[in-house]
Design an enzyme around this catalytic site. Sequence first.
Site, PDB file in Angstrom:
ATOM      1  N   LYS A   1     113.338  21.418 100.262  1.00  0.00           N
ATOM      2  CA  LYS A   1     114.475  20.683  99.697  1.00  0.00           C
ATOM      3  C   LYS A   1     115.347  20.235 100.863  1.00  0.00           C
ATOM      4  CE  LYS A   1     115.169  23.440  95.510  1.00  0.00           C
ATOM      5  NZ  LYS A   1     116.062  24.455  94.932  1.00  0.00           N
TER       6      LYS A   1
ATOM      7  N   VAL B   1     113.602  24.781  90.794  1.00  0.00           N
ATOM      8  CA  VAL B   1     112.261  24.701  90.203  1.00  0.00           C
ATOM      9  C   VAL B   1     111.655  26.093  90.022  1.00  0.00           C
ATOM     10  CG1 VAL B   1     111.753  22.379  91.055  1.00  0.00           C
ATOM     11  CG2 VAL B   1     111.241  24.362  92.496  1.00  0.00           C
TER      12      VAL B   1
ATOM     13  N   ARG C   1     106.913  32.908  87.181  1.00  0.00           N
ATOM     14  CA  ARG C   1     106.093  32.902  88.401  1.00  0.00           C
ATOM     15  C   ARG C   1     104.634  32.573  88.084  1.00  0.00           C
ATOM     16  NH1 ARG C   1     109.013  35.178  92.656  1.00  0.00           N
ATOM     17  NH2 ARG C   1     110.458  36.864  92.152  1.00  0.00           N
TER      18      ARG C   1
ATOM     19  N   GLU D   1     104.898  29.981 103.067  1.00  0.00           N
ATOM     20  CA  GLU D   1     106.130  30.079 102.288  1.00  0.00           C
ATOM     21  C   GLU D   1     106.076  29.162 101.069  1.00  0.00           C
ATOM     22  OE1 GLU D   1     108.279  31.648 101.125  1.00  0.00           O
ATOM     23  OE2 GLU D   1     110.106  31.748 102.314  1.00  0.00           O
TER      24      GLU D   1
ATOM     25  N   LYS E   1     108.495  37.530  96.876  1.00  0.00           N
ATOM     26  CA  LYS E   1     107.304  37.506  96.054  1.00  0.00           C
ATOM     27  C   LYS E   1     106.837  36.074  95.855  1.00  0.00           C
ATOM     28  CE  LYS E   1     109.537  41.056  93.296  1.00  0.00           C
ATOM     29  NZ  LYS E   1     110.148  41.310  91.967  1.00  0.00           N
ATOM     30  N   GLY E   2     107.747  35.120  96.070  1.00  0.00           N
ATOM     31  CA  GLY E   2     107.489  33.740  95.662  1.00  0.00           C
ATOM     32  C   GLY E   2     106.269  33.082  96.283  1.00  0.00           C
TER      33      GLY E   2
ATOM     34  N   ASP F   1     110.442  31.818  90.763  1.00  0.00           N
ATOM     35  CA  ASP F   1     110.972  32.422  89.539  1.00  0.00           C
ATOM     36  C   ASP F   1     112.377  31.959  89.196  1.00  0.00           C
ATOM     37  OD1 ASP F   1     112.202  33.910  91.784  1.00  0.00           O
ATOM     38  OD2 ASP F   1     113.065  35.130  90.182  1.00  0.00           O
TER      39      ASP F   1
HETATM   40  P1  IMP Z   1     116.487  29.879 102.059  1.00  0.00           P
HETATM   41  O1  IMP Z   1     115.623  28.779 102.631  1.00  0.00           O
HETATM   42  O2  IMP Z   1     116.779  30.975 103.024  1.00  0.00           O
HETATM   43  O3  IMP Z   1     117.751  29.316 101.452  1.00  0.00           O
HETATM   44  O4  IMP Z   1     115.772  30.603 100.871  1.00  0.00           O
HETATM   45  C1  IMP Z   1     114.571  30.189 100.371  1.00  0.00           C
HETATM   46  C2  IMP Z   1     114.151  31.125  99.260  1.00  0.00           C
HETATM   47  O5  IMP Z   1     115.025  30.957  98.109  1.00  0.00           O
HETATM   48  C3  IMP Z   1     112.766  30.760  98.789  1.00  0.00           C
HETATM   49  O6  IMP Z   1     111.783  31.454  99.494  1.00  0.00           O
HETATM   50  C4  IMP Z   1     112.820  31.111  97.309  1.00  0.00           C
HETATM   51  O7  IMP Z   1     112.465  32.461  97.138  1.00  0.00           O
HETATM   52  C5  IMP Z   1     114.266  30.888  96.916  1.00  0.00           C
HETATM   53  N1  IMP Z   1     114.451  29.555  96.298  1.00  0.00           N
HETATM   54  C6  IMP Z   1     115.006  28.458  96.850  1.00  0.00           C
HETATM   55  N2  IMP Z   1     115.009  27.409  96.016  1.00  0.00           N
HETATM   56  C7  IMP Z   1     114.402  27.843  94.884  1.00  0.00           C
HETATM   57  C8  IMP Z   1     114.075  27.185  93.626  1.00  0.00           C
HETATM   58  O8  IMP Z   1     114.315  25.991  93.366  1.00  0.00           O
HETATM   59  N3  IMP Z   1     113.465  27.975  92.698  1.00  0.00           N
HETATM   60  C9  IMP Z   1     113.153  29.288  92.917  1.00  0.00           C
HETATM   61  N4  IMP Z   1     113.438  29.922  94.073  1.00  0.00           N
HETATM   62  C10 IMP Z   1     114.054  29.204  95.054  1.00  0.00           C
HETATM   63 MG    MG Z   2     110.279  32.778  99.214  1.00  0.00          MG
END
Ligand code: IMP
Ligand code: MG
Length: 194
Positions: A142, A164, A176, A110, A54-55, A170
Amino acid sequence: MSRGLGDVYKRQVQEDIDHELISKEEISDIINRAAAQASEDYRGKNPLLVCVLKGAVNTLAAFSQAMSIPVQMDFMSLSSYGSGTESSGKITVRQDLSTDVRGRHVLIVEDIIDSGITLAWLVDELKRRRAASVEIFALLEKPARRKVNVDVKYKGREIPDEFVVGFGLDYDEYYRNLDSIAVLKPSVYEGGQA
Ligand code: IMP
Ligand code: MG
């Protein structure tokens, strides 16, 4: 005049914030810059914007509105199982796209790239489905937490290794609807999991 629930909630959100990391003006600047570049690159290509729920919803909304060419949009919900905030690498599709991506120029929109595991999986999956091209716009990255390499064509902003919230991101499904990106007070996490 009575104060609605929304006001109380808003005030509490402000109380939970330790500091703002990225203002709504800066978010707009980042998104507008990327959208202008993408509009040039995708002219005549009818791109399909793919939003990872959802982000990325807020980012998709702002990004698509800032684009100056015709686009289509679709949504996908993915979950990665693991302990706490760590991606395990095992991705499950909770809700799939309704569009056949074969032959389409796909631009994934994203919110944030953390380990990169989710996006690396998605890029492979869309290529497996024979998309003509697959690129990424990520509002935040990050770099310190990256585990797998993913090529991000449209880069937003790099942030330090801090959790964050806001602009779609979220904690426990809240925050959100904040219009900026912020770091929560540590007390918010106490008794919960980050
Ligand atoms: P990854 O890159 O597969 O580890 O996952 C990324 C997902 O984790 C993102 O799309 C977000 O939904 C979630 N996520 C990663 N860091 C954060 C943060 O700092 N705050 C909120 N959600 C995060
Ligand atoms: Mg996401």
